[in-house]
Design a protein around this motif. Structure first.
Motif, PDB file in Angstrom:
ATOM      1  N   LYS A 575      59.047  -2.288 -24.529  1.00 50.27           N
ATOM      2  CA  LYS A 575      59.032  -3.652 -23.987  1.00 50.27           C
ATOM      3  C   LYS A 575      59.475  -4.662 -25.055  1.00 50.27           C
ATOM      4  O   LYS A 575      60.279  -5.552 -24.783  1.00 50.27           O
ATOM      5  CB  LYS A 575      57.624  -3.998 -23.492  1.00 50.27           C
ATOM      6  CG  LYS A 575      57.484  -5.467 -23.092  1.00 50.27           C
ATOM      7  CD  LYS A 575      56.111  -5.775 -22.533  1.00 50.27           C
ATOM      8  CE  LYS A 575      55.803  -7.264 -22.547  1.00 50.27           C
ATOM      9  NZ  LYS A 575      56.782  -8.120 -21.870  1.00 50.27           N
ATOM     10  N   ASN A 596      61.760   9.275 -21.870  1.00 53.53           N
ATOM     11  CA  ASN A 596      61.008   9.944 -20.804  1.00 53.53           C
ATOM     12  C   ASN A 596      61.130   9.161 -19.496  1.00 53.53           C
ATOM     13  O   ASN A 596      61.712   8.065 -19.472  1.00 53.53           O
ATOM     14  CB  ASN A 596      59.545  10.174 -21.207  1.00 53.53           C
ATOM     15  CG  ASN A 596      58.829   8.856 -21.459  1.00 53.53           C
ATOM     16  OD1 ASN A 596      59.166   7.829 -20.833  1.00 53.53           O
ATOM     17  ND2 ASN A 596      57.860   8.866 -22.361  1.00 53.53           N
ATOM     18  N   ASP A 597      60.584   9.696 -18.431  1.00 49.53           N
ATOM     19  CA  ASP A 597      60.775   9.068 -17.114  1.00 49.53           C
ATOM     20  C   ASP A 597      60.187   7.666 -17.059  1.00 49.53           C
ATOM     21  O   ASP A 597      60.760   6.765 -16.448  1.00 49.53           O
ATOM     22  CB  ASP A 597      60.154   9.942 -16.013  1.00 49.53           C
ATOM     23  CG  ASP A 597      60.989  11.195 -15.793  1.00 49.53           C
ATOM     24  OD1 ASP A 597      62.123  11.254 -16.338  1.00 49.53           O
ATOM     25  OD2 ASP A 597      60.503  12.112 -15.106  1.00 49.53           O
ATOM     26  N   ALA A 598      59.015   7.507 -17.695  1.00 51.78           N
ATOM     27  CA  ALA A 598      58.372   6.183 -17.655  1.00 51.78           C
ATOM     28  C   ALA A 598      59.253   5.161 -18.375  1.00 51.78           C
ATOM     29  O   ALA A 598      59.423   4.021 -17.910  1.00 51.78           O
ATOM     30  CB  ALA A 598      57.003   6.258 -18.322  1.00 51.78           C
ATOM     31  N   ASP A 599      59.832   5.581 -19.494  1.00 51.45           N
ATOM     32  CA  ASP A 599      60.708   4.668 -20.244  1.00 51.45           C
ATOM     33  C   ASP A 599      61.946   4.315 -19.420  1.00 51.45           C
ATOM     34  O   ASP A 599      62.387   3.167 -19.397  1.00 51.45           O
ATOM     35  CB  ASP A 599      61.155   5.301 -21.565  1.00 51.45           C
ATOM     36  CG  ASP A 599      60.042   5.257 -22.606  1.00 51.45           C
ATOM     37  OD1 ASP A 599      59.008   4.635 -22.319  1.00 51.45           O
ATOM     38  OD2 ASP A 599      60.223   5.855 -23.692  1.00 51.45           O
ATOM     39  N   LYS A 600      62.461   5.327 -18.754  1.00 54.93           N
ATOM     40  CA  LYS A 600      63.663   5.066 -17.935  1.00 54.93           C
ATOM     41  C   LYS A 600      63.323   4.108 -16.792  1.00 54.93           C
ATOM     42  O   LYS A 600      64.105   3.213 -16.459  1.00 54.93           O
ATOM     43  CB  LYS A 600      64.221   6.374 -17.370  1.00 54.93           C
ATOM     44  CG  LYS A 600      65.021   7.147 -18.408  1.00 54.93           C
ATOM     45  CD  LYS A 600      65.660   8.360 -17.775  1.00 54.93           C
ATOM     46  CE  LYS A 600      66.437   9.150 -18.811  1.00 54.93           C
ATOM     47  NZ  LYS A 600      66.633  10.528 -18.465  1.00 54.93           N
ATOM     48  N   ALA A 601      62.151   4.302 -16.211  1.00 54.77           N
ATOM     49  CA  ALA A 601      61.749   3.432 -15.097  1.00 54.77           C
ATOM     50  C   ALA A 601      61.569   1.994 -15.611  1.00 54.77           C
ATOM     51  O   ALA A 601      61.966   1.027 -14.952  1.00 54.77           O
ATOM     52  CB  ALA A 601      60.458   3.939 -14.476  1.00 54.77           C
ATOM     53  N   PHE A 602      60.979   1.874 -16.819  1.00 53.84           N
ATOM     54  CA  PHE A 602      60.805   0.529 -17.382  1.00 53.84           C
ATOM     55  C   PHE A 602      62.176  -0.105 -17.647  1.00 53.84           C
ATOM     56  O   PHE A 602      62.421  -1.268 -17.316  1.00 53.84           O
ATOM     57  CB  PHE A 602      59.988   0.586 -18.684  1.00 53.84           C
ATOM     58  CG  PHE A 602      59.872  -0.764 -19.327  1.00 53.84           C
ATOM     59  CD1 PHE A 602      58.901  -1.663 -18.915  1.00 53.84           C
ATOM     60  CD2 PHE A 602      60.779  -1.173 -20.307  1.00 53.84           C
ATOM     61  CE1 PHE A 602      58.831  -2.934 -19.463  1.00 53.84           C
ATOM     62  CE2 PHE A 602      60.725  -2.440 -20.859  1.00 53.84           C
ATOM     63  CZ  PHE A 602      59.737  -3.321 -20.441  1.00 53.84           C
ATOM     64  N   ARG A 605      63.721  -1.475 -14.588  1.00 54.21           N
ATOM     65  CA  ARG A 605      63.159  -2.761 -14.145  1.00 54.21           C
ATOM     66  C   ARG A 605      63.636  -3.903 -15.034  1.00 54.21           C
ATOM     67  O   ARG A 605      63.941  -5.001 -14.585  1.00 54.21           O
ATOM     68  CB  ARG A 605      61.636  -2.697 -14.157  1.00 54.21           C
ATOM     69  CG  ARG A 605      61.071  -2.058 -12.900  1.00 54.21           C
ATOM     70  CD  ARG A 605      59.594  -2.363 -12.754  1.00 54.21           C
ATOM     71  NE  ARG A 605      58.785  -1.617 -13.703  1.00 54.21           N
ATOM     72  CZ  ARG A 605      57.999  -2.166 -14.617  1.00 54.21           C
ATOM     73  NH1 ARG A 605      57.930  -3.479 -14.732  1.00 54.21           N
ATOM     74  NH2 ARG A 605      57.291  -1.406 -15.428  1.00 54.21           N
ATOM     75  N   VAL A 684      54.672  -4.106 -18.553  1.00 55.06           N
ATOM     76  CA  VAL A 684      54.777  -2.655 -18.731  1.00 55.06           C
ATOM     77  C   VAL A 684      54.303  -1.958 -17.456  1.00 55.06           C
ATOM     78  O   VAL A 684      54.936  -1.032 -16.962  1.00 55.06           O
ATOM     79  CB  VAL A 684      53.959  -2.202 -19.956  1.00 55.06           C
ATOM     80  CG1 VAL A 684      53.946  -0.681 -20.054  1.00 55.06           C
ATOM     81  CG2 VAL A 684      54.528  -2.820 -21.219  1.00 55.06           C
ATOM     82  N   ASN A 685      53.197  -2.466 -16.942  1.00 56.47           N
ATOM     83  CA  ASN A 685      52.718  -1.958 -15.662  1.00 56.47           C
ATOM     84  C   ASN A 685      53.005  -3.034 -14.612  1.00 56.47           C
ATOM     85  O   ASN A 685      52.447  -4.123 -14.643  1.00 56.47           O
ATOM     86  CB  ASN A 685      51.206  -1.699 -15.782  1.00 56.47           C
ATOM     87  CG  ASN A 685      50.623  -1.189 -14.488  1.00 56.47           C
ATOM     88  OD1 ASN A 685      51.214  -1.346 -13.412  1.00 56.47           O
ATOM     89  ND2 ASN A 685      49.450  -0.573 -14.592  1.00 56.47           N
ATOM     90  N   GLU A 686      53.870  -2.665 -13.696  1.00 55.83           N
ATOM     91  CA  GLU A 686      54.302  -3.629 -12.665  1.00 55.83           C
ATOM     92  C   GLU A 686      53.130  -4.287 -11.951  1.00 55.83           C
ATOM     93  O   GLU A 686      53.189  -5.436 -11.540  1.00 55.83           O
ATOM     94  CB  GLU A 686      55.087  -2.857 -11.606  1.00 55.83           C
ATOM     95  CG  GLU A 686      56.552  -3.093 -11.634  1.00 55.83           C
ATOM     96  CD  GLU A 686      57.203  -2.359 -10.477  1.00 55.83           C
ATOM     97  OE1 GLU A 686      57.831  -3.033  -9.670  1.00 55.83           O
ATOM     98  OE2 GLU A 686      57.049  -1.108 -10.397  1.00 55.83           O
TER      99      GLU A 686
END
Ligand code: GLA
Length: 728
Positions: A575, A596-602, A605, A684-686
């Protein structure tokens, strides 16, 4: 009371005056006053906040008028700094310039005032030009030197600008740099003596000091208060800016660095110096920056009002290990994150000598079939498949001694006859002699051939990873070897002009081992610049703060890189890395496979959020709020749209201690009467946006009292990116 005679001969839009007159050159918020009386010296009288014709007399009455020669020359009454020094063919080392004529006329982008000065004995002319750019607060100045004598004259000094300053409590802000630490802001009080910023690199002039400065008239530099003059030399070769400070006088001289560059001006030849551009702000350094940003977007950055794409550059992801599959995967991943453009960096070329490291292949701009068997066509196919644009890296001014180009054209290399050749990067890098028109054709041809063969190429990163090493040209005649530093850049300009005429829509990035060529000599041909090879987001806050003083966010490439930064080894939250990059032209310089997937999703966004706020960042007005250089543990800045209906606010935590003091931060540039809704752009968390999410606060409150950061920036390297939207 001073007597003024004003008489004009009006020829359409052209005014020619042959009598004494004050020439008031104005922009909406600034004015410059010179007097030019035929047969006499031209005088610089005033530069400061805007005055009207009616107020001219007050400048004299209040004792503010300088009455200093506007272009002092060497020879007669010599003590002190001079703008020009020449030697005539008969050995005479003096000039005595007086006004012959003044012309004022309009061109599309500006109002021009030309003061034609001629020597009293020799037909040697210096035209001093002032250009007030329409719709901006920038006035620029330069000279055109005409040798109308029958023989060559040697120019030893040839400044673009010379002007006096009222001596007071003057502070200078300048931007010192080094590879990986470009545009580091330095501020110092000027004392008697000379303060010089200069460069002698030959090719890229901004990795010592940027050729720009700010100067306060009245005490310590402040962001939004105080009178500040800002100036920059639009040149990418060696430069010299000198503050000559004494108790009772203070002059600034700015221009090409003449060291080892005396210039033989042939009969009838005209020598034009680079443009020196300046502004005067009564709203501190912020006012200077905004004036330069407006000017840059309107006139001095190529297509500076068209927002730039979000790109992924392959360099830190794969370095030289370029191949079809790897590039395809990067494009696929980046496209899935919402990316718009993929740039294949170094390592793609060289047929006989594949480019596997820095020691070979520059000059051989053929695809390396070993690595890319499907050629550029294959890469363009991938780009099309993933609906993403494609661009690539070139370094067209260079060769390696291990290259086909060097084997074929050893005479194209800059070197000194009878001496060993100095080499740079990879111990083999050498420089092409751009003074030679054949070499200019070759360099133009690098871009032209790629664009002709592959018109879908949307972007090129134009690099320069060498200083001018050996000062010798086999093209220039022996008596004109001293022209090399200047002729090189004339050659480069010619090539870039040709490229721009033929390929106006190709996006070009100026890079020189990072931010080595960030200047207004280059930017008129380039859409953006690579700010630094240092992609560490923490250090970038300092670097970008410095760069933002003169250069607009639309042109400032800022890339998110790996969490263990390759330059500093620092680990920073994703972030934070995004929040820093989003304050410029967002991009990425990372191997997506390693995310990782979480980083890609962030990232997806954040990219989507950036697309929405992009016009505010890239075209809005910058307000720097809390400087990282003040060591308050936080730094903050914001951009506001011209309608003041939208804004984007950033804050970064720079250091972390328990119960440390964190100041409230007051915003700026908003409309006090408007109400703004705050939106967390990069939570970080939508589902857990920051405390300010959805709050509606007036512009007045945000600017007068601000917001409390202590609850928002709680952990090490926490950060905030907020959008402000006007609520109707
Ligand atoms: C320079 C640039 C980098 C990268 C390398 C490639 O160092 O600044 O971004 O393009 O060259 O060799």
């Amino acid at each position: 009371m001073r007597k003024r005679i004003c008489l004009f001969l009006v020829l359409g839009a052209l005014c020619i005056s042959s009598f004494a007159k004050d020439y008031l050159i104005s922009t909406p918020n600034t004015s410059l006053l010179v007097t030019a009386t035929p047969g006499e010296k031209s005088k610089f009288q005033y530069y400061g906040s805007h005055i009207s014709e009616k107020e001219i007399q007050s400048i004299y009455d209040s004792g503010l008028a300088f009455g200093v020669e506007s272009y002092p020359v060497f020879g007669l009454n010599t003590p002190g700094e001079r703008a020009m020094a020449v030697t005539q063919a008969d050995g005479n080392m003096s000039l005595d310039l007086v006004v012959e004529q003044v012309k004022q006329y309009s061109v599309d982008e500006a109002e021009i005032t030309e003061i034609r000065l001629e020597d009293k004995i020799y037909p040697f002319v210096v035209k001093q030009i002032f250009k007030a750019y329409r719709g901006t607060d920038i006035i620029s100045t330069w000279v055109e030197v005409e040798n109308n004598t029958k023989k060559a004259v040697t120019l030893y000094r040839f400044a673009s600008a010379f002007f006096p300053i009222h001596r007071g409590d003057n502070y200078m802000t300048h931007f010192h740099g080094h590879w990986g630490a470009e545009q580091t802001m330095e501020e110092e009080r000027l004392t008697n003596g000379q303060k010089v910023i200069s460069n002698k690199d030959g090719l890229a002039n901004t990795e010592t000091d940027n050729p720009s400065f700010m100067l306060t008239m009245d005490g310590k530099p402040q962001e939004e208060r105080g009178h500040v003059l800002g100036g920059t030399l639009a040149w990418t070769g060696n430069y010299l800016i000198k503050m000559d400070v004494h108790n009772t006088k203070f002059n600034i001289v700015a221009g090409i660095n003449e060291e080892n560059s005396h210039y033989i001006l042939e009969a009838k030849e005209v020598f034009t110096t680079p443009e020196f551009a300046m502004t005067y702000s009564t709203t501190g350094k912020g006012g200077v920056s905004r004036a330069f940003h407006h000017w840059a977007r309107q006139y001095k950055v190529w297509q500076g009002t068209i927002p730039n794409d979000i790109l992924l550059n392959s360099w830190e992801g794969v370095y030289f290990k370029v191949n079809q599959q790897g590039m395809d995967e990067m494009m696929k991943d980046f496209s899935a994150m919402g990316g718009e453009l993929f740039v294949m960096d170094d390592g793609w070329f060289g047929d006989k000598y594949p480019r596997n490291g820095a020691n070979s292949s520059l000059g051989d701009w053929e695809v390396c079939r070993e690595k890319l068997p499907e050629g550029i066509e294959g890469l363009l196919r991938s780009a099309k498949k993933y609906n993403i644009k494609f661009g690539l890296w070139i370094e067209p001014e260079m060769a390696n001694t291990k290259s086909e180009l060097f084997e074929k054209h050893p005479d194209w290399i800059m070197r000194i006859k009878n001496r060993p050749l100095s080499t740079g990067r990879g111990n083999t890098q050498v420089i092409l002699d751009l003074t030679n028109p054949e070499v200019q054709d070759f360099v133009f041809g690098v871009v032209d051939k790629l664009m002709t063969d592959y018109p879908e190429i949307a972007y090129m990163k134009w690099d320069d990873n060498s200083s001018l090493m050996d000062y010798g040209s086999s093209y220039l005649p022996k008596e004109k070897q001293s022209h090399l530093y200047i002729e090189y850049h004339r050659g480069l300009n010619k090539v870039l002009k040709r490229i721009r005429t033929k390929y106006p829509d190709l996006v070009l990035q100026a890079c020189a081992g990072g931010g080595g060529r960030v200047n207004y000599g280059m930017l008129p041909y380039f859409n953006e610049f690579w700010t630094s090879d240092d992609t560490d987001a923490l250090q970038r806050i300092y670097l970008q703060w410095g760069a933002s003083c003169f250069y607009p966010a639309i042109a400032m490439a800022s890339h998110v890189s790996a969490d263990k930064n390759h330059q500093t080894g620092r680990k920073l939250p994703l972030k934070f890395r995004f929040d820093v990059s989003m304050s410029g032209r967002l991009g990425m310089e990372i191997q997506p496979k390693d995310m990782n997937d979480a980083d890609k999703a962030f990232a997806k966004r954040a990219i989507s959020a950036y697309k929405k706020i992009r016009p505010v960042i890239q075209l809005g007005d910058l307000y720097r709020l809390v400087s990282p250089y003040e060591h308050k543990g936080v730094s903050s800045l914001m951009y506001v749209s011209s309608q003041k209906d939208r804004a984007v606010f950033f804050a970064y935590k720079l250091s972390h201690f328990i119960n440390m003091v964190i100041p409230n931060v007051r915003m700026n540039g908003l409309e006090p009467e408007k109400q703004y809704r705050l939106i967390d752009l990069t939570a970080v968390n939508e589902n857990k946006p920051c405390l300010l999410q959805g709050k509606i606060i007036s512009g007045k409150m945000l600017m007068e009292e601000g917001i409390a950061l202590k609850e928002l920036l709680k952990s090490e390297y926490s950060s905030l990116a907020l959008e402000l939207q006007e609520v109707q």
